[in-house]
Design a protein around this motif. Structure first.
Motif, PDB file in Angstrom:
ATOM      1  N   UNK A  16       0.853  -1.184   0.000  1.00  0.00           N
ATOM      2  CA  UNK A  16       0.000   0.000   0.000  1.00  0.00           C
ATOM      3  C   UNK A  16       0.895   1.243   0.000  1.00  0.00           C
ATOM      4  N   UNK A  17       0.590   2.233  -0.815  1.00  0.00           N
ATOM      5  CA  UNK A  17       1.451   3.421  -0.872  1.00  0.00           C
ATOM      6  C   UNK A  17       1.543   4.151   0.481  1.00  0.00           C
ATOM      7  N   UNK A  18       2.732   4.637   0.745  1.00  0.00           N
ATOM      8  CA  UNK A  18       3.014   5.466   1.916  1.00  0.00           C
ATOM      9  C   UNK A  18       3.184   6.890   1.413  1.00  0.00           C
ATOM     10  N   UNK A  19       2.359   7.809   1.928  1.00  0.00           N
ATOM     11  CA  UNK A  19       2.485   9.206   1.528  1.00  0.00           C
ATOM     12  C   UNK A  19       3.464   9.905   2.466  1.00  0.00           C
ATOM     13  N   UNK A  20       4.539  10.396   1.897  1.00  0.00           N
ATOM     14  CA  UNK A  20       5.595  11.053   2.662  1.00  0.00           C
ATOM     15  C   UNK A  20       5.138  12.455   3.043  1.00  0.00           C
ATOM     16  N   UNK A 101       5.497  12.470  -2.014  1.00  0.00           N
ATOM     17  CA  UNK A 101       5.721  11.207  -2.710  1.00  0.00           C
ATOM     18  C   UNK A 101       4.790  10.146  -2.137  1.00  0.00           C
ATOM     19  N   UNK A 102       4.202   9.363  -3.000  1.00  0.00           N
ATOM     20  CA  UNK A 102       3.431   8.191  -2.582  1.00  0.00           C
ATOM     21  C   UNK A 102       4.235   6.988  -3.028  1.00  0.00           C
ATOM     22  N   UNK A 103       4.878   6.341  -2.053  1.00  0.00           N
ATOM     23  CA  UNK A 103       5.851   5.296  -2.348  1.00  0.00           C
ATOM     24  C   UNK A 103       5.325   3.923  -1.967  1.00  0.00           C
ATOM     25  N   UNK A 104       5.537   2.967  -2.856  1.00  0.00           N
ATOM     26  CA  UNK A 104       5.220   1.574  -2.537  1.00  0.00           C
ATOM     27  C   UNK A 104       6.374   0.721  -3.026  1.00  0.00           C
ATOM     28  N   UNK A 105       6.418  -0.500  -2.525  1.00  0.00           N
ATOM     29  CA  UNK A 105       7.539  -1.355  -2.859  1.00  0.00           C
ATOM     30  C   UNK A 105       7.138  -2.757  -3.245  1.00  0.00           C
ATOM     31  N   UNK A 106       7.983  -3.349  -4.052  1.00  0.00           N
ATOM     32  CA  UNK A 106       7.847  -4.748  -4.446  1.00  0.00           C
ATOM     33  C   UNK A 106       9.053  -5.484  -3.875  1.00  0.00           C
ATOM     34  N   UNK A 107       8.775  -6.565  -3.153  1.00  0.00           N
ATOM     35  CA  UNK A 107       9.837  -7.327  -2.502  1.00  0.00           C
ATOM     36  C   UNK A 107      10.250  -8.519  -3.345  1.00  0.00           C
ATOM     37  N   UNK A 108      11.561  -8.739  -3.383  1.00  0.00           N
ATOM     38  CA  UNK A 108      12.137  -9.890  -4.081  1.00  0.00           C
ATOM     39  C   UNK A 108      13.004 -10.674  -3.094  1.00  0.00           C
ATOM     40  N   UNK A 109      12.856 -11.982  -3.089  1.00  0.00           N
ATOM     41  CA  UNK A 109      13.744 -12.846  -2.305  1.00  0.00           C
ATOM     42  C   UNK A 109      14.904 -13.199  -3.233  1.00  0.00           C
ATOM     43  N   UNK A 128       9.072   2.551  -5.589  1.00  0.00           N
ATOM     44  CA  UNK A 128       8.711   3.460  -6.678  1.00  0.00           C
ATOM     45  C   UNK A 128       7.636   4.430  -6.221  1.00  0.00           C
ATOM     46  N   UNK A 129       7.526   5.530  -6.951  1.00  0.00           N
ATOM     47  CA  UNK A 129       6.501   6.538  -6.684  1.00  0.00           C
ATOM     48  C   UNK A 129       5.285   6.262  -7.553  1.00  0.00           C
ATOM     49  N   UNK A 130       4.094   6.348  -6.965  1.00  0.00           N
ATOM     50  CA  UNK A 130       2.857   6.191  -7.717  1.00  0.00           C
ATOM     51  C   UNK A 130       2.663   4.798  -8.269  1.00  0.00           C
ATOM     52  N   UNK A 131       1.607   4.605  -9.023  1.00  0.00           N
ATOM     53  CA  UNK A 131       1.316   3.322  -9.656  1.00  0.00           C
ATOM     54  C   UNK A 131       2.287   3.093 -10.805  1.00  0.00           C
TER      55      UNK A 131
END
Length: 154
Positions: A16-20, A101-109, A128-131
């Motif tokens: 879920x995006x985090x708004x800074x 900034x609205x930041x969300x992340x994708x995790x990689x193992x 990354x920022x935004x969708x």
């Protein structure tokens, strides 16, 4: 119980995006004892060429931890978080973090290995920022679960 090595290469869905917020940046700078005006004073940041204050480099942990926790608390992976120590953390920036900034992340193992009776988990969070917006940073981390590997220390 050792970690499930079949998780290497797994990618988790975006968080879920985090708004800074500007005040969150200021609070973080105060908490770490860094009085750099770029983190607290909009006019000073603009004079240095930024559109607003920027976040201290380690502020990224605020965004990265929920991303990393997807794996840390995934019961299928088998990580015993009560035995975890944080082995390493790095941030590689494409650009600074700004208020708004609205930041969300994708995790990689990226890697699971065993050493001296410990399970070692290497993860990478692409923030990354935004969708699907611009890449802001890559956070890499290593978690060590002490004494959980079937391999015993020699």
């Amino acid at each position: 119980m050792p970690l499930d090595e079949s998780f290497v290469g797994r990618e988790y869905p975006p968080t879920t995006p985090y708004e800074v917020g500007r005040e969150k940046i200021r609070e973080f700078a105060a908490a770490i004892g860094d009085d750099n005006a770029l983190y607290t004073d909009r006019e000073a940041a603009q004079a240095a060429g930024y559109r607003d204050v920027i976040a201290p480099p380690t502020f990224a942990i605020v965004i990265a931890m929920p991303v990393i926790n997807q794996a840390a608390f995934d019961p299928e992976l088998g990580l015993d978080y009560t035995k975890v120590v944080h082995g390493e953390q790095r941030f590689a920036y494409s650009r600074p973090i700004h208020p708004g900034d609205e930041l969300s992340g994708v995790l990689h193992i990226d890697r699971i290995r065993r050493a001296a009776g410990n399970d070692i988990l290497n993860v990478r969070a692409e923030i990354s920022a935004g969708d699907g917006g611009d890449h802001v940073l890559t956070a890499t981390g290593m978690l060590v679960a002490r004494g959980t590997s079937e391999e015993q220390a020699s």
